[in-house]
Design a protein around this motif. Structure first.
Motif, PDB file in Angstrom:
ATOM      1  N   ARG A 134       0.828  -1.216   0.000  1.00 18.00           N
ATOM      2  CA  ARG A 134       0.000   0.000   0.000  1.00 18.00           C
ATOM      3  C   ARG A 134       0.860   1.262   0.000  1.00 18.00           C
ATOM      4  O   ARG A 134       0.467   2.285  -0.562  1.00 18.00           O
ATOM      5  N   LEU A 135       2.041   1.198   0.615  1.00 23.98           N
ATOM      6  CA  LEU A 135       2.931   2.364   0.669  1.00 23.98           C
ATOM      7  C   LEU A 135       3.669   2.604  -0.646  1.00 23.98           C
ATOM      8  O   LEU A 135       4.020   3.738  -0.956  1.00 23.98           O
ATOM      9  N   HIS A 136       3.928   1.541  -1.403  1.00 28.70           N
ATOM     10  CA  HIS A 136       4.799   1.655  -2.576  1.00 28.70           C
ATOM     11  C   HIS A 136       4.124   1.426  -3.922  1.00 28.70           C
ATOM     12  O   HIS A 136       4.725   1.692  -4.954  1.00 28.70           O
ATOM     13  N   CYS A 140      -3.928  -0.105  -8.697  1.00 29.46           N
ATOM     14  CA  CYS A 140      -3.871  -0.876  -9.942  1.00 29.46           C
ATOM     15  C   CYS A 140      -2.719  -1.893  -9.897  1.00 29.46           C
ATOM     16  O   CYS A 140      -2.884  -3.053 -10.295  1.00 29.46           O
ATOM     17  N   GLU A 141      -1.568  -1.466  -9.384  1.00 28.30           N
ATOM     18  CA  GLU A 141      -0.406  -2.367  -9.272  1.00 28.30           C
ATOM     19  C   GLU A 141      -0.647  -3.454  -8.228  1.00 28.30           C
ATOM     20  O   GLU A 141      -0.242  -4.606  -8.420  1.00 28.30           O
ATOM     21  N   ILE A 142      -1.299  -3.097  -7.128  1.00 31.15           N
ATOM     22  CA  ILE A 142      -1.633  -4.082  -6.095  1.00 31.15           C
ATOM     23  C   ILE A 142      -2.573  -5.133  -6.667  1.00 31.15           C
ATOM     24  O   ILE A 142      -2.394  -6.336  -6.455  1.00 31.15           O
ATOM     25  N   SER A 146      -1.895  -9.149  -7.076  1.00 31.14           N
ATOM     26  CA  SER A 146      -2.846 -10.121  -6.532  1.00 31.14           C
ATOM     27  C   SER A 146      -3.309 -11.090  -7.622  1.00 31.14           C
ATOM     28  O   SER A 146      -3.417 -12.298  -7.397  1.00 31.14           O
ATOM     29  N   THR A 147      -3.555 -10.563  -8.818  1.00 30.61           N
ATOM     30  CA  THR A 147      -3.956 -11.409  -9.947  1.00 30.61           C
ATOM     31  C   THR A 147      -2.844 -12.378 -10.319  1.00 30.61           C
ATOM     32  O   THR A 147      -3.093 -13.557 -10.594  1.00 30.61           O
ATOM     33  N   LYS A 148      -1.607 -11.893 -10.283  1.00 31.88           N
ATOM     34  CA  LYS A 148      -0.461 -12.753 -10.587  1.00 31.88           C
ATOM     35  C   LYS A 148      -0.369 -13.899  -9.578  1.00 31.88           C
ATOM     36  O   LYS A 148      -0.158 -15.049  -9.946  1.00 31.88           O
TER      37      LYS A 148
END
Length: 198
Positions: A134-136, A140-142, A146-148
Motif C-alpha cells: 500500500r505504501l509503494h 492498480c499495481e496491487i 494479486s492477480t499474478k
C-alpha cells in the motif's frame, strides 16, 4: 580454505552488515516469481521487514492444523512438507516458497512443514506485505500483483489430489463455523494452498 562469512561480517560496521543483509535478502526475494517484476524500492522495503530463521534437521516450522499468516521462502537448505494422514511428503529447496497465498489471507494448514537439512528460511508476514504494498504501489499495481498470485495458484499442478476439509470460525457470520476445503498444489515457485472460491 573457505571464508567464514560470520567472522567477516562481525568485523564490519553495523550499517554495512545491515546493507549486506538487505541486498542478500532482496536478491532472494527477487528470485520468487511473484516478486521478480517489483521495483527495487519495494523489494528493499520488503527485505527490511522480513524475518530470518535458521533450522536444524527435523525442526518443525509449521505444525499440522496451525494458522499460517505469511509466506515462507527457502533461502538455503531443504524443507519437507508432510501430511501423515495421506502418507505424503515432498521436498522444497532453495528459492521455493510455501504458502504464497497466505500473503493475502491467513488459513489453517493441514500439513506440517519441517526442516530436512540445516536451513535458512525467510518469513514474510501477510500483514507486513500488504502494508508495504500500500505504501509503494498504486491500487492498480496491487490488483495486478494479486492477480499474478491468484494465477499462480490456479495454474498450479494438483499434487496427489490432497484435499483437506476443515471447520473454520467465520467472524463475519457472528462466529459460526463454516466448512472450507483446501488443496495442496505445487506452483511455479513452491507450494500454495487453494481454498474453494480463491
Amino acid at each position: 580454505k573457505g571464508v567464514n562469512e560470520v567472522e567477516v561480517l562481525s568485523e564490519l560496521p553495523t550499517n554495512i552488515v545491515e546493507q549486506v543483509n538487505q541486498v542478500v535478502t532482496r536478491d532472494v526475494l527477487a528470485e520468487v516469481p511473484l516478486f521478480n517484476e517489483l521495483n527495487k524500492a519495494l523489494l528493499n522495503a520488503l527485505s527490511d521487514s522480513i524475518e530470518s530463521f535458521t533450522y536444524s534437521p527435523s525442526d518443525e516450522i509449521v505444525a499440522t492444523n496451525s494458522r499460517v499468516s505469511g509466506m515462507y521462502i527457502i533461502a538455503n537448505g531443504e524443507l519437507e512438507v508432510v501430511n501423515k494422514k495421506h502418507g505424503f511428503a515432498t521436498t522444497l529447496s532453495k528459492g521455493q516458497v510455501f504458502a504464497v497465498n497466505a500473503l493475502y489471507k491467513s488459513f489453517n494448514c493441514a500439513h506440517q512443514l519441517r526442516a530436512k537439512t540445516f536451513s535458512e528460511v525467510l518469513f514474510l508476514r501477510g500483514s507486513v506485505f500488504r502494508h508495504v504494498c500500500r505504501l509503494h504501489l498504486s491500487q492498480c499495481e496491487i490488483d495486478a500483483l494479486s492477480t499474478k498470485a491468484s494465477n499462480d495458484v490456479k495454474d498450479a499442478e494438483v499434487l496427489n489430489s490432497i484435499e483437506e476439509t476443515e471447520m473454520d470460525v467465520d467472524e463475519s457470520s457472528g462466529g459460526k463455523k463454516k466448512r472450507s476445503t483446501s488443496i495442496l498444489r505445487m506452483g511455479r515457485s513452491g507450494f500454495v494452498f487453494v481454498e474453494r472460491g480463491w
